[in-house]
Design an enzyme around this catalytic site. Structure first.
Site, PDB file in Angstrom:
ATOM      1  N   ASN A 204       1.281  -1.186  -0.146  1.00 24.59           N
ATOM      2  CA  ASN A 204      -0.475   0.458  -0.036  1.00 24.59           C
ATOM      3  C   ASN A 204       1.221   1.509  -0.039  1.00 24.59           C
ATOM      4  O   ASN A 204       1.615   1.675   1.345  1.00 24.59           O
ATOM      5  CB  ASN A 204      -1.015  -0.118   1.583  1.00 24.59           C
ATOM      6  CG  ASN A 204      -2.092   1.295   1.654  1.00 24.59           C
ATOM      7  OD1 ASN A 204      -1.820   1.815   0.562  1.00 24.59           O
ATOM      8  ND2 ASN A 204      -2.677   1.803   2.821  1.00 24.59           N
ATOM      9  N   TRP A 205       0.283   1.844  -1.308  1.00 19.49           N
ATOM     10  CA  TRP A 205       1.847   3.296  -1.116  1.00 19.49           C
ATOM     11  C   TRP A 205       1.221   4.405  -0.464  1.00 19.49           C
ATOM     12  O   TRP A 205       1.873   5.594  -0.525  1.00 19.49           O
ATOM     13  CB  TRP A 205       2.210   3.346  -2.867  1.00 19.49           C
ATOM     14  CG  TRP A 205       3.230   2.133  -2.867  1.00 19.49           C
ATOM     15  CD1 TRP A 205       3.401   1.372  -2.676  1.00 19.49           C
ATOM     16  CD2 TRP A 205       3.427   2.567  -4.926  1.00 19.49           C
ATOM     17  NE1 TRP A 205       4.749   0.855  -3.375  1.00 19.49           N
ATOM     18  CE2 TRP A 205       4.612   1.259  -4.699  1.00 19.49           C
ATOM     19  CE3 TRP A 205       3.506   3.367  -5.963  1.00 19.49           C
ATOM     20  CZ2 TRP A 205       5.328   1.190  -6.128  1.00 19.49           C
ATOM     21  CZ3 TRP A 205       3.988   3.331  -6.919  1.00 19.49           C
ATOM     22  CH2 TRP A 205       5.397   1.445  -6.751  1.00 19.49           C
ATOM     23  N   LYS A 206       0.090   4.699  -0.231  1.00 19.55           N
ATOM     24  CA  LYS A 206      -0.506   5.453   0.394  1.00 19.55           C
ATOM     25  C   LYS A 206      -0.017   6.657  -0.513  1.00 19.55           C
ATOM     26  O   LYS A 206      -0.492   6.654  -1.849  1.00 19.55           O
ATOM     27  CB  LYS A 206       0.137   5.272   1.891  1.00 19.55           C
ATOM     28  CG  LYS A 206       0.075   4.160   3.192  1.00 19.55           C
ATOM     29  CD  LYS A 206       0.042   4.251   4.079  1.00 19.55           C
ATOM     30  CE  LYS A 206       0.261   3.307   4.778  1.00 19.55           C
ATOM     31  NZ  LYS A 206       0.537   3.692   6.071  1.00 19.55           N
TER      32      LYS A 206
ATOM     33  N   HIS B 141      -9.471   1.033   5.236  1.00 22.27           N
ATOM     34  CA  HIS B 141      -7.873   1.357   5.930  1.00 22.27           C
ATOM     35  C   HIS B 141      -8.496   2.680   7.236  1.00 22.27           C
ATOM     36  O   HIS B 141      -8.767   3.775   7.398  1.00 22.27           O
ATOM     37  CB  HIS B 141      -7.077   1.886   5.505  1.00 22.27           C
ATOM     38  CG  HIS B 141      -6.047   1.982   5.840  1.00 22.27           C
ATOM     39  ND1 HIS B 141      -5.084   2.788   6.723  1.00 22.27           N
ATOM     40  CD2 HIS B 141      -4.346   1.026   5.878  1.00 22.27           C
ATOM     41  CE1 HIS B 141      -3.484   2.461   6.967  1.00 22.27           C
ATOM     42  NE2 HIS B 141      -3.538   0.874   6.296  1.00 22.27           N
TER      43      HIS B 141
ATOM     44  N   GLU C  99      -6.227   4.426   8.016  1.00 23.58           N
ATOM     45  CA  GLU C  99      -5.889   6.343   7.811  1.00 23.58           C
ATOM     46  C   GLU C  99      -7.496   7.341   7.569  1.00 23.58           C
ATOM     47  O   GLU C  99      -7.589   8.532   7.640  1.00 23.58           O
ATOM     48  CB  GLU C  99      -5.225   6.427   7.214  1.00 23.58           C
ATOM     49  CG  GLU C  99      -3.509   6.315   7.932  1.00 23.58           C
ATOM     50  CD  GLU C  99      -2.546   5.587   6.838  1.00 23.58           C
ATOM     51  OE1 GLU C  99      -2.028   5.470   7.918  1.00 23.58           O
ATOM     52  OE2 GLU C  99      -2.442   5.560   6.088  1.00 23.58           O
TER      53      GLU C  99
ATOM     54  N   GLU D  90      -4.750  -4.507  10.849  1.00 24.37           N
ATOM     55  CA  GLU D  90      -4.040  -3.582  11.236  1.00 24.37           C
ATOM     56  C   GLU D  90      -4.468  -2.814  12.621  1.00 24.37           C
ATOM     57  O   GLU D  90      -4.674  -2.373  12.138  1.00 24.37           O
ATOM     58  CB  GLU D  90      -3.961  -2.953   9.774  1.00 24.37           C
ATOM     59  CG  GLU D  90      -3.797  -3.210   8.833  1.00 24.37           C
ATOM     60  CD  GLU D  90      -3.245  -2.428   7.671  1.00 24.37           C
ATOM     61  OE1 GLU D  90      -2.191  -2.328   6.946  1.00 24.37           O
ATOM     62  OE2 GLU D  90      -3.921  -0.962   7.598  1.00 24.37           O
TER      63      GLU D  90
ATOM     64  N   GLY E 275       3.212   2.443  11.531  1.00 24.06           N
ATOM     65  CA  GLY E 275       3.737   3.591  10.136  1.00 24.06           C
ATOM     66  C   GLY E 275       4.102   3.717  11.836  1.00 24.06           C
ATOM     67  O   GLY E 275       5.276   4.747  11.543  1.00 24.06           O
TER      68      GLY E 275
ATOM     69  N   SER F 181       3.660  -2.248  10.851  1.00 27.36           N
ATOM     70  CA  SER F 181       5.170  -2.726  10.344  1.00 27.36           C
ATOM     71  C   SER F 181       5.838  -3.133  10.363  1.00 27.36           C
ATOM     72  O   SER F 181       6.047  -4.251  10.714  1.00 27.36           O
ATOM     73  CB  SER F 181       5.771  -2.150  12.151  1.00 27.36           C
ATOM     74  OG  SER F 181       4.989  -0.333  12.353  1.00 27.36           O
TER      75      SER F 181
ATOM     76  N   GLY G 272       2.747  -1.661   4.077  1.00 27.53           N
ATOM     77  CA  GLY G 272       3.185  -0.236   3.961  1.00 27.53           C
ATOM     78  C   GLY G 272       4.588   0.889   3.600  1.00 27.53           C
ATOM     79  O   GLY G 272       4.399   0.641   2.368  1.00 27.53           O
ATOM     80  N   GLY G 273       5.208   1.428   4.225  1.00 27.65           N
ATOM     81  CA  GLY G 273       6.517   2.151   4.096  1.00 27.65           C
ATOM     82  C   GLY G 273       7.249   1.145   3.122  1.00 27.65           C
ATOM     83  O   GLY G 273       7.979   1.763   2.779  1.00 27.65           O
TER      84      GLY G 273
END
Length: 253
Positions: free
Chosen positions: A10-12, A93, A95, A164, A170, A209, A230-231
């Site tokens: 997921n590149w957000k 999600h 966020e 999640e 993150g 993470s 994610g990251g």
């Protein structure tokens, strides 16, 4: 029971056309790692370009509007995303829930819109640190599942759930394998309650993470069918470390 791990990046809100090189590198590597189903969810602006550049992996979107079309300035429908090349949509999600006040009912409508457009869907659930500390983690996740999942007569094989924990997204904090196992077992029971026998076919991803150095341990936990990353999915090098860990899982077909 589905055993092929599903690893989704997921590149957000990250990525311009310069990142297409990362997508191409991930795509080339996936050709060798056939024991893992690999996918990327870039920002909507890159869905079409990623689909053209990466032909072997899944390409999806990070959100959609529940309506087919109409006077919704700035929004994108599931049908539009499919037309751009998306094969799946992430909904719910944390966020989105936090930043945009999305309710379980809205998430459910989005999930059903994705299915109606002929795509698969990843429904995200997870508790906050305060909710876990209060001993309400499983109750919160049960409520989210009940309110967010598509109707019980929906095709369960087209649905994935991503657990999640909000406190792990993150932050560098990762749930312990014991915590992950307990929650994924709880989610599996809830899925079987909602979808009957079909609930056993729903993959449950862990997200929060996930990195190359902890992926193998997390993916080995019972009822963990893959990862929502994610990251660590923003570069081919780090994302491929997670995919390799998934391919090394002895339970992967």
């Amino acid at each position: 029971m589905i055993t092929r791990p599903y690893v989704v990046g997921n590149w957000k809100m990250n990525g311009t056309r310069s990142m297409l090189a990362e997508a191409r590198a991930i795509d080339r590597a996936a050709e060798r790692l056939i024991k893992v189903e690999v996918a990327l969810a870039p920002p909507a602006t890159l869905v079409h370009a990623c689909r053209k550049e990466a032909t072997l992996i899944g390409i999806g979107a990070q959100d959609c509007h529940p309506a087919d079309g109409g006077a919704h300035t700035g929004d994108i429908s599931a049908a539009m995303l499919k037309d751009a090349g998306a094969g799946f949509i992430i909904v719910g999600h944390s966020e989105r829930r936090a930043d945009h006040g999305e309710s379980d009912a809205l998430v459910k409508r989005k999930a059903e819109a994705a299915l109606a457009a002929g795509m698969t869907v990843i429904v995200c659930v997870g508790e906050t640190a305060a909710e876990r500390d209060a001993g309400k983690a499983q109750a919160i996740v049960s409520k989210q599942l009940e309110g967010s999942l598509p109707a019980s007569d929906s095709p369960a094989e087209q649905i994935t759930v991503a657990y999640e924990p909000v406190w792990a997204i993150g932050t560098g904090n990762t749930a312990t394998p014991a915590d992950v196992g307990a929650m994924h077992g709880h989610i599996r029971a809830e899925l079987e309650r909602i979808y009957g026998e079909g609930g056993a076919q729903v993959r449950i991803l862990y997200g929060g993470s996930v990195k190359p150095d902890n992926a193998a341990e997390l993916l080995a936990v019972e009822n963990v069918g893959g990862a929502l990353v994610g990251g660590a999915s923003l570069t081919a090098e780090s994302f491929l470390g997670i995919i390799v860990a998934a391919a090394s899982d002895p339970d992967a077909e």
